[in-house]
Design a protein around this motif. Structure first.
Motif, mmCIF file in Angstrom:
data_model
loop_
_atom_site.group_PDB
_atom_site.id
_atom_site.type_symbol
_atom_site.label_atom_id
_atom_site.label_comp_id
_atom_site.label_asym_id
_atom_site.label_seq_id
_atom_site.Cartn_x
_atom_site.Cartn_y
_atom_site.Cartn_z
ATOM 1 N N THR A 14 0.848 -1.204 0.000
ATOM 2 C CA THR A 14 0.000 0.000 0.000
ATOM 3 C C THR A 14 0.880 1.250 0.000
ATOM 4 O OG1 THR A 14 -0.210 -0.040 2.411
ATOM 5 C CG2 THR A 14 -1.971 -1.102 1.145
ATOM 6 N N GLN A 39 4.248 -7.751 -1.226
ATOM 7 C CA GLN A 39 5.593 -7.226 -0.928
ATOM 8 C C GLN A 39 5.508 -6.219 0.203
ATOM 9 O OE1 GLN A 39 8.348 -7.957 -2.887
ATOM 10 N NE2 GLN A 39 7.205 -9.200 -4.333
ATOM 11 N N ARG A 41 6.279 -4.035 3.159
ATOM 12 C CA ARG A 41 7.611 -3.619 3.600
ATOM 13 C C ARG A 41 7.606 -3.174 5.043
ATOM 14 N NH1 ARG A 41 7.720 -0.585 -1.273
ATOM 15 N NH2 ARG A 41 7.404 1.363 -0.172
ATOM 16 N N GLY A 42 8.652 -3.552 5.756
ATOM 17 C CA GLY A 42 8.855 -3.047 7.110
ATOM 18 C C GLY A 42 10.024 -2.089 7.133
ATOM 19 N N ARG A 43 10.332 -1.641 8.296
ATOM 20 C CA ARG A 43 11.449 -0.734 8.478
ATOM 21 C C ARG A 43 12.763 -1.488 8.263
ATOM 22 N NH1 ARG A 43 13.648 1.534 13.148
ATOM 23 N NH2 ARG A 43 12.921 -0.285 14.269
ATOM 24 N N TRP A 48 7.178 -7.329 5.635
ATOM 25 C CA TRP A 48 6.066 -7.262 6.591
ATOM 26 C C TRP A 48 5.061 -8.321 6.162
ATOM 27 C CZ3 TRP A 48 5.389 -5.092 11.211
ATOM 28 C CH2 TRP A 48 4.095 -4.943 11.722
ATOM 29 N N TYR A 57 -3.810 -3.180 6.476
ATOM 30 C CA TYR A 57 -2.636 -2.634 5.788
ATOM 31 C C TYR A 57 -3.103 -1.378 5.080
ATOM 32 C CZ TYR A 57 -1.950 -7.663 6.176
ATOM 33 O OH TYR A 57 -1.923 -8.946 6.641
ATOM 34 N N SER A 59 -2.155 2.938 3.885
ATOM 35 C CA SER A 59 -1.195 4.029 3.748
ATOM 36 C C SER A 59 -1.942 5.320 3.500
ATOM 37 C CB SER A 59 -0.241 3.759 2.584
ATOM 38 O OG SER A 59 0.471 2.557 2.807
ATOM 39 N N ASN A 100 8.777 3.441 16.281
ATOM 40 C CA ASN A 100 7.494 3.352 15.586
ATOM 41 C C ASN A 100 6.639 2.129 15.899
ATOM 42 O OD1 ASN A 100 9.065 1.450 14.449
ATOM 43 N ND2 ASN A 100 8.359 1.766 12.373
ATOM 44 N N LYS A 108 4.484 -6.637 19.795
ATOM 45 C CA LYS A 108 4.170 -5.689 18.726
ATOM 46 C C LYS A 108 2.809 -5.980 18.101
ATOM 47 C CE LYS A 108 6.330 -3.930 14.515
ATOM 48 N NZ LYS A 108 7.645 -3.559 13.974
ATOM 49 N N GLY A 111 3.023 -1.781 13.199
ATOM 50 C CA GLY A 111 4.258 -1.173 12.722
ATOM 51 C C GLY A 111 3.934 -0.027 11.774
ATOM 52 N N LEU A 113 5.583 2.645 8.749
ATOM 53 C CA LEU A 113 6.689 2.930 7.831
ATOM 54 C C LEU A 113 6.379 4.215 7.076
ATOM 55 C CD1 LEU A 113 9.325 1.923 6.471
ATOM 56 C CD2 LEU A 113 7.863 0.869 4.740
ATOM 57 N N GLY A 129 2.591 4.594 6.226
ATOM 58 C CA GLY A 129 2.047 3.238 6.103
ATOM 59 C C GLY A 129 1.873 2.623 7.479
ATOM 60 N N ILE A 130 0.707 2.036 7.687
ATOM 61 C CA ILE A 130 0.381 1.496 9.004
ATOM 62 C C ILE A 130 -0.109 0.058 8.844
ATOM 63 C CG2 ILE A 130 -1.128 1.770 11.037
ATOM 64 C CD1 ILE A 130 -1.305 4.799 10.203
#
Ligand code: BTN
Length: 248
Positions: A14, A39, A41-43, A48, A57, A59, A100, A108, A111, A113, A129-130
């Motif tokens: 997203t 795909q 993505r995490g930090r 992710w 998910y 953004s 974050n 957790k 997350g 980003l 992005g959450i």
């Protein structure tokens, strides 16, 4: 936030989609939400996990009139907004972990980003992005995460929760915090962040690219950096990394 919503059953990420929308001039507050990501993505370039049917998910595209150097404030803003939201489900047990993560009982649950596009004029746009673990069960996580992660469902007695309610609540809380941030600056946000983080006075270690920084937390800078005092009394700023609170 959420006047325009792009919904996908599956998408690569997203954040990538919102980034492209930003590039083609989409209005501030546009959101992207997906049932699953191929795909995610995490930090720090981590993946992710984004299975379908379970989690949130999303953004959000923002165009804040701020300098790129303070853009990490938006990550903190999103963290506080998520903490506001999740506190309505789990009063008193939501905690923020710098920079974050949102945690419940040390695990957790969310997350964040933040990615931005800048030009000669400063920030063009920012994508926040959450990812929130909503209905995923403990056993669905990869083994390596099982003791580090949790979901809202596992923390609230096992009932399935409405992802739609959560998404709506999330956009409302982000909008409220963002409006106040634009009007009053970082001050109120810093206060709330520090309250949710309960980290001032704690001894911590932060590892970033094999470098270790250690000290007692004394505050949170405008830049979003964590301010430490090391054993020799020197102040140090931590800009990125993985933080662990040490037992006294
Ligand atoms: C982290 O804790 O490392 C950040 C994870 C951020 C995950 C969310 S899910 C929605 C958005 N799209 C992505 O690809 N990543 C973020």
């Amino acid at each position: 936030i959420g006047r325009t919503v792009h919904v996908y059953p599956e998408i690569d990420s997203t954040n990538s989609a919102a980034f492209s929308l930003g590039h083609s001039g989409a209005e501030e507050g546009t959101v992207v939400i997906a049932d699953s990501q191929s795909q995610g993505r995490g930090r720090l370039r981590r993946p992710w996990q984004s299975p379908p049917g379970r989690n949130l998910y999303t953004s959000i595209l923002l165009k804040p009139p701020i300098e790129p150097a303070v853009a990490p404030q938006l990550t903190l803003l999103a963290g506080v907004a998520v903490a506001d939201l999740l506190s309505t489900y789990c009063p008193g047990s939501i905690r923020l972990k710098w920079p974050n993560d949102v945690q419940i009982e040390g695990k957790k649950v969310c997350g964040i980003l933040t990615e931005m596009r800048t030009s000669g004029h400063g920030i063009d746009y920012v994508v926040v992005g959450i990812g929130i673990n909503v209905n995923i069960r403990k056993d669905d996580f990869d083994e390596s995460f099982r003791n580090l992660a949790t979901s809202l469902r596992d923390e609230t007695g096992g009932r399935m929760l409405s992802r739609l309610d959560l998404a709506v609540g999330l956009y409302e809380h982000v909008e409220r915090r963002y409006a106040r941030y634009l009007a009053e600056g970082f001050g109120p946000l810093r206060e709330s962040w520090l309250q949710y983080a309960r980290i001032v006075g704690e001894p911590i270690e932060v590892i970033f690219r094999d470098e270790l920084q250690a000290g007692e937390v004394i505050g949170l800078e405008e830049s979003g950096a964590l301010l430490l005092r090391d054993d020799d009394g020197r102040e140090a700023r931590v800009l990125a990394g993985d933080a662990t609170v040490k037992k006294k």
